[in-house]
Design an enzyme around this catalytic site. Structure first.
Site, PDB file in Angstrom:
ATOM      1  N   GLU A   1       0.898  -1.267   0.074  1.00  0.00           N
ATOM      2  CA  GLU A   1       0.166   0.065  -0.025  1.00  0.00           C
ATOM      3  C   GLU A   1       0.970   1.223   0.001  1.00  0.00           C
ATOM      4  O   GLU A   1       0.838   2.134   0.966  1.00  0.00           O
ATOM      5  CB  GLU A   1      -0.948  -0.087   1.187  1.00  0.00           C
TER       6      GLU A   1
ATOM      7  N   GLU B   1      -5.769  -8.671   0.528  1.00  0.00           N
ATOM      8  CA  GLU B   1      -6.419  -8.293   1.669  1.00  0.00           C
ATOM      9  C   GLU B   1      -7.800  -7.853   1.827  1.00  0.00           C
ATOM     10  O   GLU B   1      -8.038  -7.305   0.631  1.00  0.00           O
ATOM     11  CB  GLU B   1      -5.847  -6.951   2.531  1.00  0.00           C
TER      12      GLU B   1
END
Ligand code: FCB
Length: 466
Positions: free
Chosen positions: A176, A371
């Site tokens: 991320e 995720e």
């Protein structure tokens, strides 16, 4: 507006593809603890969480789930769950306490044993090299603002690949980037807690992308056998308010637009990697704030990757406004739309469908949901069990939407539930629980939640029990 997805999402009519992987994920700083044990060096998250007022109730990851000492029990839990793949991250400062130089043998040995024991349990490790815990020593040398970071990360990756690359086939370089640079360097709410100018953030972003490219090269050079490599992206999840073409296109264009002065523009991170260029709209919008970018930089960044890893939790409805431009539907899903204990986690199951569709259409790579998960106020009930029906319902909805994408021929190849264990949820400390397994943070006793048994049955049936 009512979330249109909640009543929809029929049960899947066909089986999941044979190559689909069922997994769960964690990150080193969130579970390991043992922050100063066996030669581990400090990271920016140690410094940040130990600074009063930075994290909810001043929690730290000093002990976290104590996974560093309790990993055999955790691997047993994963085996009982029937997990096919486990996404873990490596702690850079455990391997290189000063960020560069001589590796810490004990740190490497920890991961060496863990990988062996996962494989012995029939679980495929998917390893993330960087999940936010930069060695403090490197932060003191400028961190992401220092172009040397590219080589620091490359050297670290080489060491890791030499040690684990005979067994690990699935790699993610960085987790991320929008959080690393956006929350860490622009908004200052995550480590290292900086509030830099936008041009400095763009420079840090550029170095991050080059570091990713250097790591891809190092993995390909040092791993023995075929490897699959990606960067774990996240972005703004946009869901068309209706299925009218103009709303679908509005949602798509807002998903990829790079005009806002934010780091959460997915295309800003993914276009350079996949296409070898920054998106034109951003280059124009940011003008003189852009760093100097050479062709050599872009060719380093655009090393071939093998799949698109995407972390997906929530989503916002978007429509075409009166002027045809995308606009967020004011108020989102409307008052009372269910959400997790984290405010931003509005339940929006169709986000997996639209993310899979938009991303694979643009980037032409198979997608893996690296995720997805739900935070609930879980506790051990009087009967000794942790009942978490909301989590089960959440996973079912998101997986059904994901399966709809698969049924349309969209290449979705895996799902990693976040997280196997309750853990240190960054600036929220231990407040928000995402685990399939409850952790008592005073005693470190693990209690599988109801969702654990449900997910086990789902994996066993290869998704038939959705
Ligand atoms: C993601 C992070 C992960 C976890 C979840 C809830 O953004 O990658 O570490 O904190 O959110």
């Amino acid at each position: 507006m009512k979330n249109p997805t909640v009543p929809r999402a029929p049960a899947p009519a066909s089986p999941f593809p044979a190559n689909f992987t069922w997994g769960a994920a964690t990150a080193a700083y969130q579970i390991e603890g043992a922050w100063n044990v066996d030669g581990r060096g400090p990271s920016i998250w140690d410094a940040f969480s130990q600074e009063p007022g930075r994290v909810f109730e001043n929690h730290t990851g000093n002990v976290a789930c104590d996974h560093y000492h309790r990993w055999p029990e955790d691997v047993r839990l994963m085996r009982d769950l029937g997990l096919q793949a486990y996404r873990l991250s490596l702690s850079w400062p455990r391997i290189l306490p000063g960020g560069t130089g001589k590796p810490n043998t004990k740190g490497l040995a920890f991961y060496d044993r863990l990988i062996d024991s996962l494989l012995a349990a029939g679980i495929t490790p998917w390893v993330t090299l960087y999940h936010w815990d930069l060695p403090s020593a490197l932060q003191h040398r400028g961190g992401f603002l220092n172009r040397d970071l590219v080589e620091w990360f490359g050297d670290y990756t080489r060491i890791v690949a030499q040690k684990l690359g005979d067994r690990v086939r699935h790699w993610m370089t960085i987790n991320e980037p929008p959080v690393v640079i956006g929350l860490g360097h622009q908004e200052g709410v995550f480590a290292p807690g900086l509030k830099l100018s936008f041009s400095d953030c763009l420079l840090g972003a550029h170095h991050l992308l080059m570091a990713h490219g250097r790591a891809v090269q190092a993995l390909r050079a040092e791993c023995r056998g075929p490897v699959k490599i990606a960067l774990a992206h996240t972005g703004r999840d946009r869901i068309p308010a209706t299925l009218k073409k103009r709303d679908v296109e509005a949602a798509r264009s807002d998903t990829f637009a790079s005009t806002g002065r934010t780091m959460s523009n997915l295309a800003w991170w993914a276009d350079p990697i996949v296409f070898g260029r920054y998106p034109e709209d951003g280059v124009t919008a940011y003008g003189a704030e852009m760093p100097r970018v050479t062709d050599a930089d872009l060719s380093l960044i655009s090393q071939k990757t093998d799949f698109f890893a995407y972390n997906c939790y929530s989503g916002w409805p978007v429509r075409a406004g009166a002027n045809g431009l995308p606009e967020k539907v004011p108020g989102g899903w409307g008052p009372g739309n269910p959400r997790g204990t984290l405010d931003w986690l509005q339940i929006a199951p169709d986000s997996t469908y639209w993310a899979a569709k938009f991303i694979t259409e643009r980037y032409r790579q198979p997608i893996v949901f690296s995720e997805n998960g739900f935070c609930n106020p879980d506790f051990v009930h009087l009967d000794g069990q942790v009942h978490d029906p909301q989590r089960i319902d959440f996973i079912r909805r998101y997986l059904r939407a994901m399966k709809r994408a698969i049924d349309e021929g969209i290449p979705v190849e895996g799902y990693f539930y976040w997280s196997i264990l309750d853990n240190f949820e960054w600036a929220q400390g231990y407040k928000d629980r995402f685990g399939l397994v409850h952790v008592d943070f005073a005693t470190h006793v693990r209690t599988p939640k109801t969702s654990f048994g449900w997910y086990r049955d789902l994996i066993r049936s290869h998704g038939a029990h959705l």
